[in-house]
Motif scaffolding. Sequence first.
Motif, PDB file in Angstrom:
ATOM      1  N   CYS A   1      51.598  38.134  32.338  1.00 45.91           N
ATOM      2  CA  CYS A   1      51.672  39.287  33.243  1.00 45.91           C
ATOM      3  C   CYS A   1      52.817  39.056  34.225  1.00 45.91           C
ATOM      4  CB  CYS A   1      50.346  39.457  33.983  1.00 45.91           C
ATOM      5  SG  CYS A   1      49.929  38.060  35.042  1.00 45.91           S
ATOM      6  N   HIS A   2      52.889  39.869  35.264  1.00 47.69           N
ATOM      7  CA  HIS A   2      53.957  39.732  36.253  1.00 47.69           C
ATOM      8  C   HIS A   2      53.445  38.894  37.433  1.00 47.69           C
ATOM      9  CE1 HIS A   2      56.964  40.933  39.251  1.00 47.69           C
ATOM     10  NE2 HIS A   2      57.736  41.072  38.187  1.00 47.69           N
ATOM     11  N   PRO A   3      54.310  38.061  38.032  1.00 50.89           N
ATOM     12  CA  PRO A   3      53.846  37.233  39.169  1.00 50.89           C
ATOM     13  C   PRO A   3      53.218  38.048  40.308  1.00 50.89           C
ATOM     14  CG  PRO A   3      56.058  36.550  38.476  1.00 50.89           C
ATOM     15  CD  PRO A   3      55.702  37.743  37.646  1.00 50.89           C
ATOM     16  N   SER A   4      53.649  39.300  40.467  1.00 49.50           N
ATOM     17  CA  SER A   4      53.089  40.117  41.561  1.00 49.50           C
ATOM     18  C   SER A   4      51.633  40.518  41.268  1.00 49.50           C
ATOM     19  CB  SER A   4      53.932  41.376  41.771  1.00 49.50           C
ATOM     20  OG  SER A   4      53.838  42.190  40.617  1.00 49.50           O
ATOM     21  N   GLU A   5      51.155  40.227  40.059  1.00 46.78           N
ATOM     22  CA  GLU A   5      49.764  40.569  39.707  1.00 46.78           C
ATOM     23  C   GLU A   5      48.823  39.373  39.889  1.00 46.78           C
ATOM     24  OE1 GLU A   5      50.180  44.022  36.383  1.00 46.78           O
ATOM     25  OE2 GLU A   5      50.980  42.082  35.750  1.00 46.78           O
ATOM     26  N   ILE A   6      49.330  38.301  40.480  1.00 46.58           N
ATOM     27  CA  ILE A   6      48.548  37.067  40.634  1.00 46.58           C
ATOM     28  C   ILE A   6      48.249  36.800  42.116  1.00 46.58           C
ATOM     29  CG2 ILE A   6      48.650  34.533  40.371  1.00 46.58           C
ATOM     30  CD1 ILE A   6      48.350  36.014  37.703  1.00 46.58           C
ATOM     31  N   ALA A   7      47.009  36.378  42.385  1.00 46.48           N
ATOM     32  CA  ALA A   7      46.635  35.935  43.734  1.00 46.48           C
ATOM     33  C   ALA A   7      45.987  34.561  43.648  1.00 46.48           C
ATOM     34  CB  ALA A   7      45.653  36.926  44.367  1.00 46.48           C
ATOM     35  N   TYR A   8      46.136  33.802  44.694  1.00 46.51           N
ATOM     36  CA  TYR A   8      45.483  32.488  44.776  1.00 46.51           C
ATOM     37  C   TYR A   8      44.111  32.676  45.442  1.00 46.51           C
ATOM     38  CZ  TYR A   8      44.515  27.690  46.149  1.00 46.51           C
ATOM     39  OH  TYR A   8      43.917  26.473  46.308  1.00 46.51           O
ATOM     40  N   ALA A   9      43.139  31.856  45.043  1.00 48.46           N
ATOM     41  CA  ALA A   9      41.801  31.904  45.660  1.00 48.46           C
ATOM     42  C   ALA A   9      41.242  30.487  45.727  1.00 48.46           C
ATOM     43  CB  ALA A   9      40.877  32.797  44.838  1.00 48.46           C
ATOM     44  N   GLU A  10      40.221  30.305  46.555  1.00 49.42           N
ATOM     45  CA  GLU A  10      39.633  28.959  46.696  1.00 49.42           C
ATOM     46  C   GLU A  10      38.699  28.613  45.551  1.00 49.42           C
ATOM     47  OE1 GLU A  10      39.732  31.375  48.968  1.00 49.42           O
ATOM     48  OE2 GLU A  10      39.321  30.603  50.979  1.00 49.42           O
ATOM     49  N   SER A  11      38.260  29.592  44.802  1.00 51.15           N
ATOM     50  CA  SER A  11      37.325  29.343  43.702  1.00 51.15           C
ATOM     51  C   SER A  11      37.295  30.596  42.837  1.00 51.15           C
ATOM     52  CB  SER A  11      35.909  29.064  44.239  1.00 51.15           C
ATOM     53  OG  SER A  11      35.374  30.243  44.822  1.00 51.15           O
ATOM     54  N   ALA A  12      36.644  30.476  41.689  1.00 49.68           N
ATOM     55  CA  ALA A  12      36.481  31.658  40.842  1.00 49.68           C
ATOM     56  C   ALA A  12      35.555  32.660  41.533  1.00 49.68           C
ATOM     57  CB  ALA A  12      35.908  31.257  39.488  1.00 49.68           C
ATOM     58  N   THR A  13      34.548  32.154  42.236  1.00 49.97           N
ATOM     59  CA  THR A  13      33.608  33.048  42.906  1.00 49.97           C
ATOM     60  C   THR A  13      34.328  33.885  43.966  1.00 49.97           C
ATOM     61  OG1 THR A  13      31.844  31.463  42.508  1.00 49.97           O
ATOM     62  CG2 THR A  13      31.430  33.113  44.201  1.00 49.97           C
ATOM     63  N   HIS A  14      35.231  33.239  44.722  1.00 49.05           N
ATOM     64  CA  HIS A  14      35.990  33.981  45.736  1.00 49.05           C
ATOM     65  C   HIS A  14      36.911  35.003  45.075  1.00 49.05           C
ATOM     66  CE1 HIS A  14      35.407  32.015  49.794  1.00 49.05           C
ATOM     67  NE2 HIS A  14      34.554  31.395  48.997  1.00 49.05           N
ATOM     68  N   ALA A  15      37.542  34.586  43.985  1.00 52.41           N
ATOM     69  CA  ALA A  15      38.466  35.494  43.303  1.00 52.41           C
ATOM     70  C   ALA A  15      37.701  36.707  42.759  1.00 52.41           C
ATOM     71  CB  ALA A  15      39.168  34.758  42.161  1.00 52.41           C
ATOM     72  N   TRP A  16      36.605  36.412  42.064  1.00 57.87           N
ATOM     73  CA  TRP A  16      35.802  37.488  41.462  1.00 57.87           C
ATOM     74  C   TRP A  16      35.256  38.409  42.555  1.00 57.87           C
ATOM     75  CZ3 TRP A  16      31.042  39.622  41.668  1.00 57.87           C
ATOM     76  CH2 TRP A  16      30.616  40.394  40.568  1.00 57.87           C
ATOM     77  N   GLY A  17      34.724  37.813  43.633  1.00 60.23           N
ATOM     78  CA  GLY A  17      34.134  38.586  44.731  1.00 60.23           C
ATOM     79  C   GLY A  17      35.179  39.456  45.420  1.00 60.23           C
ATOM     80  N   ALA A  18      36.389  38.925  45.579  1.00 60.86           N
ATOM     81  CA  ALA A  18      37.461  39.704  46.221  1.00 60.86           C
ATOM     82  C   ALA A  18      37.731  40.964  45.401  1.00 60.86           C
ATOM     83  CB  ALA A  18      38.724  38.864  46.340  1.00 60.86           C
ATOM     84  N   ALA A  19      37.720  40.817  44.085  1.00 61.53           N
ATOM     85  CA  ALA A  19      37.968  41.981  43.221  1.00 61.53           C
ATOM     86  C   ALA A  19      36.762  42.920  43.235  1.00 61.53           C
ATOM     87  CB  ALA A  19      38.248  41.504  41.793  1.00 61.53           C
ATOM     88  N   PHE A  20      35.579  42.375  43.042  1.00 65.06           N
ATOM     89  CA  PHE A  20      34.381  43.213  42.942  1.00 65.06           C
ATOM     90  C   PHE A  20      34.152  44.033  44.220  1.00 65.06           C
ATOM     91  CE2 PHE A  20      29.692  43.528  43.641  1.00 65.06           C
ATOM     92  CZ  PHE A  20      29.469  44.543  42.718  1.00 65.06           C
ATOM     93  N   HIS A  21      34.262  43.363  45.362  1.00 64.82           N
ATOM     94  CA  HIS A  21      33.971  44.056  46.618  1.00 64.82           C
ATOM     95  C   HIS A  21      35.077  45.034  47.028  1.00 64.82           C
ATOM     96  CE1 HIS A  21      30.215  42.031  47.283  1.00 64.82           C
ATOM     97  NE2 HIS A  21      30.790  40.889  46.967  1.00 64.82           N
TER      98      HIS A  21
END
Length: 390
Positions: free
Chosen positions: A73-93
């Motif tokens: 994908c493109h680098p602008s489509e990537i974010a860093y997170a502290e865990s998968a749970t944080h990453a998933w939660g950021a998207a879900f919420h």
Amino acid sequence: MPINIAKIRQHTPACSEMIHFNNAGASLSPLPVHQRLLQHLALEQHMGGYEAAAQEAAAVENFYNAFARLLHCHPSEIAYAESATHAWGAAFHAIALQPGQRILTGQSEYSSNYLAFLQMARLKDLRIDVIPNDANGRICLDRLEAAIGDDVGLIALTHVPSQSGVIHPAAEVGKLARAHGILYLLDACQSAGQIDLDVAALGCDMLSGTGRKYLRGPRGTGFLYVRREALPQLQPDRIDFHSARWMAENQFEFRDDARRFESWECSVAGKIALGTAADYATELGMHNIEHRVSELASTLREQLRKLPDIRVHEVGQSLSGIVTFSKNGEDADSLQRRLHKSGINSSVTRLSGNLLDLPRRGLGDINRASVHYFNTEDEIERFCQVLERT
Ligand SMILES: Cc1ncc(COP(=O)(O)O)c(C=O)c1O
């Protein structure tokens, strides 16, 4: 070029002291990843955290490029997170689910994700439809399609569950989601690093993962992919001056890339080292990794099936490096302890954390052995010999 196992094992010194079959828990970081982490921590101590981050700006930026290469994908489509749970939660919420809407998910959905559905269902009066697995242990696509309607606000799937070796048909689910214009959130926590992931082929709008498992990155790291076209529909539930721009006293706007899901503060060493881990996997070749993990896991299942007291719990053909089993007459915890005493790391998957899936499959606590490409056939043989003992 196939993976040079001897070299890879030299990068993984603990291999000479134990058998690590807990890669779905936390894998072992290869030396280049470990050294990159320590190098940045030392730099922080030497010159100051902000100054070290500025000096290593290119390495920090490499995190985004490395994951863009890994996920196609493109680098602008990537974010860093502290865990998968944080990453998933950021998207879900960030999804604007409306009262009365439904979430479609599978019976293998990860526990924390399902808890988030339950919480949101309570707060917003949503419904959760759990689509059962078919006879091959994979989400039943016919049942999923039949459940789709105008009131569905999200399809959420765990690609490879933590409690079973099955690989769900994520790309087929993606096709259904796209065809009906429904947001699709894929939990790739157990698949990233063992399966070649192409977000366009998967058809997902959001994909989350962790660093420490099959990617062999440091603990406390994770990542999120968000498809550029999905971004305008997603409003993060947290904000800071990194994720948003403060334009005037009463005006702000979120960043226009996936970093709108990040916080300013993070482990810079972890971010750099996770980028190194993604590069390490890409250099070995995700196709090679996938092939090797799948071969080792099927050898392990074959060997286990020959042992009279062992029951292997996976069914079907689409299987990952995660192998679950039970031994007649020995409970899961005792067996794990005994393996550990013999220098073998494995894990126990608990009924209490898997109330959707394990009861539907008639299982309680089960043992789990998860292999990675640096494991060997010889280790599998030694593992089976210890299992056979009482
Ligand atoms: C399928 C799946 N999703 C999400 C997670 C959560 O990952 P993390 O502990 O990095 O938040 C796990 C962890 O085991 C997992 O197996």
